[in-house]
Design an enzyme around this catalytic site. Structure first.
Site, PDB file in Angstrom:
ATOM      1  N   MET A   1       0.861  -1.169   6.156  1.00 14.07           N
ATOM      2  CA  MET A   1       1.896  -1.970   6.203  1.00 14.07           C
ATOM      3  C   MET A   1       3.235  -1.519   6.326  1.00 14.07           C
ATOM      4  SD  MET A   1       1.281  -5.355   3.936  1.00 14.07           S
ATOM      5  CE  MET A   1       1.809  -4.709   2.422  1.00 14.07           C
ATOM      6  N   GLY A   2       3.107  -0.013   6.847  1.00 11.56           N
ATOM      7  CA  GLY A   2       4.158   0.814   7.274  1.00 11.56           C
ATOM      8  C   GLY A   2       4.973   1.447   6.016  1.00 11.56           C
TER       9      GLY A   2
ATOM     10  N   LEU B   1       5.607   4.479   5.760  1.00 11.16           N
ATOM     11  CA  LEU B   1       4.436   5.158   5.354  1.00 11.16           C
ATOM     12  C   LEU B   1       4.801   6.620   4.609  1.00 11.16           C
ATOM     13  CD1 LEU B   1       2.735   5.600   8.910  1.00 11.16           C
ATOM     14  CD2 LEU B   1       2.365   4.020   7.181  1.00 11.16           C
TER      15      LEU B   1
ATOM     16  N   ASN C   1       2.865  10.224   2.038  1.00 16.22           N
ATOM     17  CA  ASN C   1       1.619  10.994   2.082  1.00 16.22           C
ATOM     18  C   ASN C   1       0.295  10.378   1.799  1.00 16.22           C
ATOM     19  OD1 ASN C   1       2.913  13.272   3.254  1.00 16.22           O
ATOM     20  ND2 ASN C   1       3.506  14.163   1.390  1.00 16.22           N
TER      21      ASN C   1
ATOM     22  N   HIS D   1      -0.437   7.409   2.761  1.00 16.10           N
ATOM     23  CA  HIS D   1      -1.150   6.884   4.223  1.00 16.10           C
ATOM     24  C   HIS D   1      -1.621   8.027   5.014  1.00 16.10           C
ATOM     25  CE1 HIS D   1       1.782   3.767   3.338  1.00 16.10           C
ATOM     26  NE2 HIS D   1       1.037   2.988   3.373  1.00 16.10           N
TER      27      HIS D   1
ATOM     28  N   GLY E   1      -7.469   3.297   0.544  1.00 13.16           N
ATOM     29  CA  GLY E   1      -7.062   4.090  -0.553  1.00 13.16           C
ATOM     30  C   GLY E   1      -7.481   3.508  -1.775  1.00 13.16           C
TER      31      GLY E   1
ATOM     32  N   SER F   1       4.530   2.656  -0.812  1.00  8.90           N
ATOM     33  CA  SER F   1       5.780   2.114  -0.110  1.00  8.90           C
ATOM     34  C   SER F   1       6.961   1.616  -0.862  1.00  8.90           C
ATOM     35  CB  SER F   1       5.351   1.209   0.788  1.00  8.90           C
ATOM     36  OG  SER F   1       4.448   1.927   1.864  1.00  8.90           O
TER      37      SER F   1
HETATM   38  P1  AMP Z   1      -0.372  -0.530   2.437  1.00  8.83           P
HETATM   39  O1  AMP Z   1       0.614  -0.044   3.476  1.00  8.83           O
HETATM   40  O2  AMP Z   1       0.478  -0.233   1.261  1.00  8.83           O
HETATM   41  O3  AMP Z   1      -1.089  -1.604   2.878  1.00  8.83           O
HETATM   42  O4  AMP Z   1      -1.656   0.625   2.243  1.00  8.83           O
HETATM   43  C1  AMP Z   1      -2.355   0.998   3.426  1.00  8.83           C
HETATM   44  C2  AMP Z   1      -3.432   1.808   2.872  1.00  8.83           C
HETATM   45  O5  AMP Z   1      -3.076   3.075   2.164  1.00  8.83           O
HETATM   46  C3  AMP Z   1      -4.384   1.113   1.724  1.00  8.83           C
HETATM   47  O6  AMP Z   1      -5.635   1.332   2.046  1.00  8.83           O
HETATM   48  C4  AMP Z   1      -3.690   1.851   0.548  1.00  8.83           C
HETATM   49  O7  AMP Z   1      -4.681   1.819  -0.627  1.00  8.83           O
HETATM   50  C5  AMP Z   1      -3.562   3.388   0.983  1.00  8.83           C
HETATM   51  N1  AMP Z   1      -2.494   4.025   0.089  1.00  8.83           N
HETATM   52  C6  AMP Z   1      -1.355   3.578  -0.239  1.00  8.83           C
HETATM   53  N2  AMP Z   1      -0.700   4.146  -1.246  1.00  8.83           N
HETATM   54  C7  AMP Z   1      -1.804   5.349  -1.423  1.00  8.83           C
HETATM   55  C8  AMP Z   1      -1.657   6.393  -2.122  1.00  8.83           C
HETATM   56  N3  AMP Z   1      -0.794   6.694  -2.993  1.00  8.83           N
HETATM   57  N4  AMP Z   1      -2.951   7.246  -2.301  1.00  8.83           N
HETATM   58  C9  AMP Z   1      -3.859   6.941  -1.336  1.00  8.83           C
HETATM   59  N5  AMP Z   1      -3.835   5.686  -0.727  1.00  8.83           N
HETATM   60  C10 AMP Z   1      -2.774   5.061  -0.555  1.00  8.83           C
END
Ligand code: AMP
Length: 284
Positions: free
Chosen positions: A32-33, A35, A37, A39, A152, A191
């Protein structure tokens, strides 16, 4: 790095690549942007096993049960694109809402039964959230047609929900989970952390500290109740408002009474008006 706003253009590119060599493996990292580390670790993992890596940036309205959370969600497209380019990502898909959900889109066609995985933890506190997550991920899979997709474990329950969706829909995409990336302080990257002040970031460390305390206890104490009580007591003096601490089986997500080799502890808590989640394996 190629930037696509339309799935037709992205599909044209993917078809061209696949026509060149049927063995080309398309990797996909939905985000979802805003971004960070965490991501980028997914992008790097995807680059290791795939030939062409697509990252999507789409703030999906159907997974927000709280309208204010959606409005306040950080949007940092320029810096996101720079980060993805530096990481070596091949393509970014930045669809409009009407691309993902066209006028003739029928949400009911995307509803699935999660066999109880959505009844606890995030599912209990964010009604409808996983319905929206599964819907957007299935929809993005249709638009991107990946061979492998990366998620993640920061969102541990989400990975279980997506695996269930892939199984129920009989999709051929391989789902790969990746470890949680943390700040050096221990705070899980998110994020939403962009909205925390430095003081709030310090206060939020109680989540990681409480997980570490529980994990340490779980190496000798096997009673989930005893561990949870200590963790709750540790949380009591914090400035955060706890939503849940649950110790569950990592596959079924059912609550455990005794620590075993599948035990994982998940926490959700509010720091002011920002909701944070984290988890840690308590396996022994
Ligand atoms: P989001 O942008 O929050 O929807 O996250 C996109 C992807 O990044 C999802 O698969 C999350 O689980 C992963 N993600 C977000 N934060 C982390 C993190 N701290 N460590 C590893 N993966 C992450």
């Amino acid at each position: 790095m190629q930037i696509f706003e339309s799935s037709a253009a992205l599909q044209k590119q993917i078809l061209e690549l696949k026509n060149g060599s049927k063995k080309i493996k398309i990797g996909f990292v939905p985000t979802m942007g805003a971004l960070h580390n965490g991501h980028l670790s997914l992008i790097k993992m995807a680059l290791q096993s795939c030939d062409y890596v697509v990252c999507s940036i789409f703030v999906n309205p159907t997974q927000f049960n709280d309208k204010k959370d959606l409005e306040k969600y950080p949007r940092t497209l320029d810096s996101d694109l720079n980060m993805l380019k530096s990481a070596g990502c091949h393509a970014v898909f930045v669809p409009s809402e009407s691309e993902v959900y066209p006028d003739d889109f029928k949400p009911e066609n995307y509803f699935i039964e999660f066999d109880g995985l959505d009844q606890i933890m995030e599912g209990k506190f964010r009604p409808g959230h996983f319905k929206g997550v599964a819907m957007v991920v299935e929809r993005l899979f249709q638009l991107v047609t990946p061979d492998q997709a990366f998620f993640g474990y920061k969102d541990f329950q989400q990975v279980a929900i997506i695996r269930k969706m892939v199984q129920k829909r009989d999709l051929s995409v391989q789902i790969t989970g990746a470890p949680i990336i943390r700040e050096s302080s221990g705070l899980a990257m998110s994020s939403r952390n962009q909205r925390l002040s430095e003081t709030e970031k310090k206060k939020a460390l109680i989540i990681h500290q409480t997980l570490l305390l529980g994990k340490e206890m779980a190496s000798s104490e096997k009673s989930v109740n005893a561990i949870k009580n200590q963790m709750l007591a540790n949380f009591e003096n914090s400035d955060l408002q706890l939503e849940y601490i649950d110790i569950v089986d990592e596959n079924s997500l059912e609550e455990l009474t005794m620590i075993n080799s599948n035990a994982i502890c998940c926490i959700a808590a509010w720091c002011g008006d920002i909701r944070l989640i984290d988890n840690m394996s308590f396996a022994s």
